[in-house]
Design an enzyme around this catalytic site. Structure first.
Site, short mmCIF file in Angstrom:
data_model
loop_
_atom_site.label_atom_id
_atom_site.label_comp_id
_atom_site.label_asym_id
_atom_site.label_seq_id
_atom_site.Cartn_x
_atom_site.Cartn_y
_atom_site.Cartn_z
N HIS A 298 -10.78 -1.70 8.31
CA HIS A 298 -10.71 -3.12 8.33
C HIS A 298 -11.25 -4.13 9.28
CE1 HIS A 298 -7.08 -4.72 7.57
NE2 HIS A 298 -7.26 -3.64 6.55
N HIS B 111 -7.52 -4.58 11.44
CA HIS B 111 -7.26 -3.68 12.55
C HIS B 111 -7.69 -4.49 13.71
CE1 HIS B 111 -7.54 -0.76 8.29
NE2 HIS B 111 -6.33 -1.26 9.37
N CYS C 77 10.15 0.64 -1.51
CA CYS C 77 9.18 0.21 -1.94
C CYS C 77 7.85 0.80 -1.40
CB CYS C 77 8.70 -1.04 -1.02
SG CYS C 77 6.87 -1.49 -0.68
N CYS D 82 4.87 0.21 1.22
CA CYS D 82 5.99 -0.01 3.02
C CYS D 82 6.30 0.88 3.38
CB CYS D 82 7.43 -1.71 2.62
SG CYS D 82 6.52 -2.92 2.32
N CYS E 128 7.51 -6.24 -4.43
CA CYS E 128 7.03 -6.76 -2.74
C CYS E 128 6.55 -7.57 -2.94
CB CYS E 128 6.35 -4.75 -3.18
SG CYS E 128 5.95 -4.94 -0.60
N HIS F 243 2.21 -5.37 -1.15
CA HIS F 243 1.61 -4.82 -1.85
C HIS F 243 1.18 -5.03 -3.48
CE1 HIS F 243 3.08 -2.91 1.80
NE2 HIS F 243 1.59 -2.61 1.23
N LYS G 162 -5.70 -12.83 0.31
CA LYS G 162 -5.46 -11.47 1.28
C LYS G 162 -6.91 -10.54 0.81
CE LYS G 162 -2.44 -7.77 1.86
NZ LYS G 162 -0.45 -7.77 2.32
N LYS H 175 -9.23 -4.85 -2.04
CA LYS H 175 -10.44 -3.47 -3.00
C LYS H 175 -10.58 -4.35 -4.43
CE LYS H 175 -10.78 0.70 0.08
NZ LYS H 175 -9.94 1.36 0.19
N1 MSP Z 1 0.87 2.62 11.10
C1 MSP Z 1 1.48 1.65 10.92
C2 MSP Z 1 1.90 1.15 12.20
C3 MSP Z 1 2.72 2.22 13.61
S1 MSP Z 1 2.81 1.50 14.67
C4 MSP Z 1 3.56 2.56 15.60
C5 MSP Z 1 0.55 0.74 10.03
N2 MSP Z 1 -0.60 0.45 10.10
S2 MSP Z 1 -1.59 -0.16 9.34
O1 MSP Z 1 -2.97 0.80 9.30
O2 MSP Z 1 -1.02 -0.85 8.31
O3 MSP Z 1 -1.39 -1.34 10.69
C6 MSP Z 1 -1.91 -1.27 11.57
C7 MSP Z 1 -2.18 -3.07 12.09
O4 MSP Z 1 -3.12 -3.49 11.63
C8 MSP Z 1 -0.88 -3.45 12.11
O5 MSP Z 1 -0.58 -4.28 13.67
C9 MSP Z 1 -1.61 -4.28 11.06
O6 MSP Z 1 -0.71 -5.46 11.47
C10 MSP Z 1 -2.54 -4.93 10.91
N3 MSP Z 1 -2.88 -5.20 10.26
C11 MSP Z 1 -3.39 -4.71 8.80
N4 MSP Z 1 -4.32 -5.84 7.93
C12 MSP Z 1 -4.03 -7.43 8.85
C13 MSP Z 1 -5.06 -7.78 8.04
N5 MSP Z 1 -5.39 -7.97 7.21
N6 MSP Z 1 -5.16 -8.99 9.07
C14 MSP Z 1 -4.40 -8.51 10.48
N7 MSP Z 1 -3.62 -7.87 10.63
C15 MSP Z 1 -3.98 -6.90 10.19
O7 MSP Z 1 1.50 -0.51 9.94
#
Ligand code: MSP
Length: 471
Positions: free
Chosen positions: A18, A21, A124, A127, A143, A146, A293, A296
């Site tokens: 999304h 990421h 959690c 997390c 949390c 979440h 935030k 879905k």
């Molecule tokens: N798998 C772990 C990271 C392990 S690193 C050794 C994880 N995955 S995640 O899919 O939840 O998040 C991946 C990255 O996307 C993280 O840096 C997270 O902060 C970022 N984001 C996920 N949702 C986000 C937003 N809504 N906005 C900005 N960044 C976001 O955590």
């Protein structure tokens, strides 16, 4: 030539990518492209985090084999990263057999800081971590990330003794040997280090099979963070290879929600392994949609592929790199996106390129190509301080200045009055300054930069289509 190693957080593959990421990738890509611009050799890691309970459960719910499910989603992320025009050099999946093997070697090297214990505490599932009693009270048992109540959990786990490294971590962060950005997050982290409990790093196999087996203990598998964080060095071949050519990393990009793992567990692992710490960990905020935030259930998830297909990759990069602050939470709304597209990309930049190229070509002016160019100090300072959205503002001011210069100098009047030399100097100067600005623009909008540089090769050819067509 300096060697620069840049990394991004590896996302869980329990869904599609999304817009959130995209932040790690876009910011890290700007950093990588900037370092190449100033002559560094860059290694740039991206990848996917594929183990853990949530992913296993999701695959099960969909009636898919977990191996197939993660492979399918890893491809979606690979495709997404390519669509974002991210100039990565290496892609890692935590299910790669080489990673799994090296990860077990890392565990063995950390063994004197690992112990087995029974633990009962609040947990959690979102997390995927135990919560301290203090946090439980502060968050009233739910949390905040979440919106799920914490659960009471008792089990036998392996623990990583963070207590062994607290002093070293505090010293490294306080002295900026490990620079945590932004500064207000560094202060938060320093407080957290003090209270940080030892971390649970395994799960009983009967509870979870989808993980890297703990070496010499059939009954347990590794759980999430040791496996995930190791990716930054297993990708370089550690511990079987000497990684000093690339390690320590110049910059690691993560979201604020996972900064604590990167600023506490990760340095503890590195101290335990006798490796140097990364130079900088830069943490960005969250993307909100219409102030909320993304979720879905609310139905406000913005599909990045849709944005890219509709408006082009550089329009996407433009919004998320300039209008989204490099550190703070920022809002995405279609209205803001569309305004930025038409007022800034199409009007400021698109029109500038179009009208300058038309003037230069009509008056048969030869532009100075391949002029050597030193990046200005103010731009350098912002880029090297990871203040990318501010650096982008600076570039944009220069684009607006060029537009003002054309309006003020009125080269069309010089042409009408037959002031040949004056006209030539004016247009040559403008074209050469635009080419310099395009160098500074290149880390942000690589595709557009290439187009500008092609247009302004002799003989200058105005684009047939506007760079940013009206939508
Ligand atoms: N798998 C772990 C990271 C392990 S690193 C050794 C994880 N995955 S995640 O899919 O939840 O998040 C991946 C990255 O996307 C993280 O840096 C997270 O902060 C970022 N984001 C996920 N949702 C986000 C937003 N809504 N906005 C900005 N960044 C976001 O955590």
């Amino acid at each position: 030539m300096n060697k620069t190693y840049i990394t991004t957080a590896i996302p869980y593959v329990n869904g599609s990518p999304h817009v959130g990421h995209a932040m790690d990738y876009c910011l890290a890509d700007v950093c990588a492209r900037y370092h190449r611009l100033v002559g560094d050799e860059v290694k740039f890691q991206v990848g996917t985090d594929e183990h853990g309970g949530k992913i296993f459960k999701k695959a099960e719910d969909l009636g898919k084999k977990v191996e197939d499910y993660v492979a399918e989603n890893a491809e979606k992320f690979r495709d997404f990263i390519k669509k974002l025009n991210v100039s990565y050099t290496d892609f890692i999946r935590t299910t790669d057999s080489n990673h799994e093997h090296l990860c077990q070697e890392i565990w063995k090297k950390l063994e004197q800081h690992i112990y087995k214990a029974k633990y009962e505490g609040w947990y959690c599932t979102g997390c995927e971590r135990f919560i301290t009693d203090k946090e439980y009270e502060e968050n009233h048992g739910v949390c905040p990330d979440h919106q799920k109540p914490y659960e009471k959990l008792e089990e036998e786990n392996y623990y990583f003794r963070i207590a062994d490294f607290k002093e070293q971590i505090t010293k490294a962060i306080t002295s900026d040997e490990l620079l945590i950005l932004p500064d207000f997050r560094k202060k938060e982290i320093l407080k957290l280090v003090e209270d940080s409990p030892d971390v649970s790093i395994s799960r009983p196999r009967e509870q979870l099979t989808w993980g890297v087996p703990v070496p010499n203990d059939e009954s347990q598998v590794m759980y999430v963070w040791i496996d995930a964080l190791s990716n930054y060095i297993t990708i370089l071949g550690y511990p079987e290879k000497d990684i000093s050519e690339w390690w320590p990393a110049t910059a690691q990009f993560v979201g604020k929600d996972i900064l604590r793992f990167h600023a506490i567990i990760w340095p503890a692992m590195l101290f335990g392994l006798g490796l140097p710490l990364p130079k900088t960990i830069s943490s960005h905020g969250m993307i909100l949609v219409d102030g909320q935030k993304m979720s879905k259930s609310v139905g406000n998830v913005v599909d990045p592929i849709e944005v890219i297909e509709k408006h082009g990759i550089d329009a996407f990069r433009y919004y998320f790199l300039r209008h989204v602050d490099s550190f703070a939470d920022s809002d995405f709304t279609w209205e803001k996106f569309e305004n930025a597209y038409s007022n800034e990309l199409a009007n400021d930049l698109g029109n500038l390129v179009q009208r300058l190229a038309t003037l230069v070509s009509k008056n048969k002016i030869e532009v100075r190509e391949n002029e050597s160019f030193e990046t200005p100090e103010d731009y350098k300072t912002l880029m090297e301080g990871f203040e990318f959205s501010k650096a982008f503002d600076l570039v944009w001011e220069k684009i607006q200045d060029l537009n003002k210069r054309i309006d003020n100098e009125k080269p069309w009047e010089m042409a009408k009055n037959g002031e040949v030399e004056k006209l030539e100097n004016c247009l040559k100067g403008l074209a050469s300054d635009l080419l310099k600005v395009s160098e500074m623009l290149s880390p942000f909008l690589p595709e557009t930069t290439e187009k500008i540089q092609t247009i302004f090769k002799n003989p200058v050819t105005p684009p047939k289509e506007p760079l940013f067509p009206k939508q």
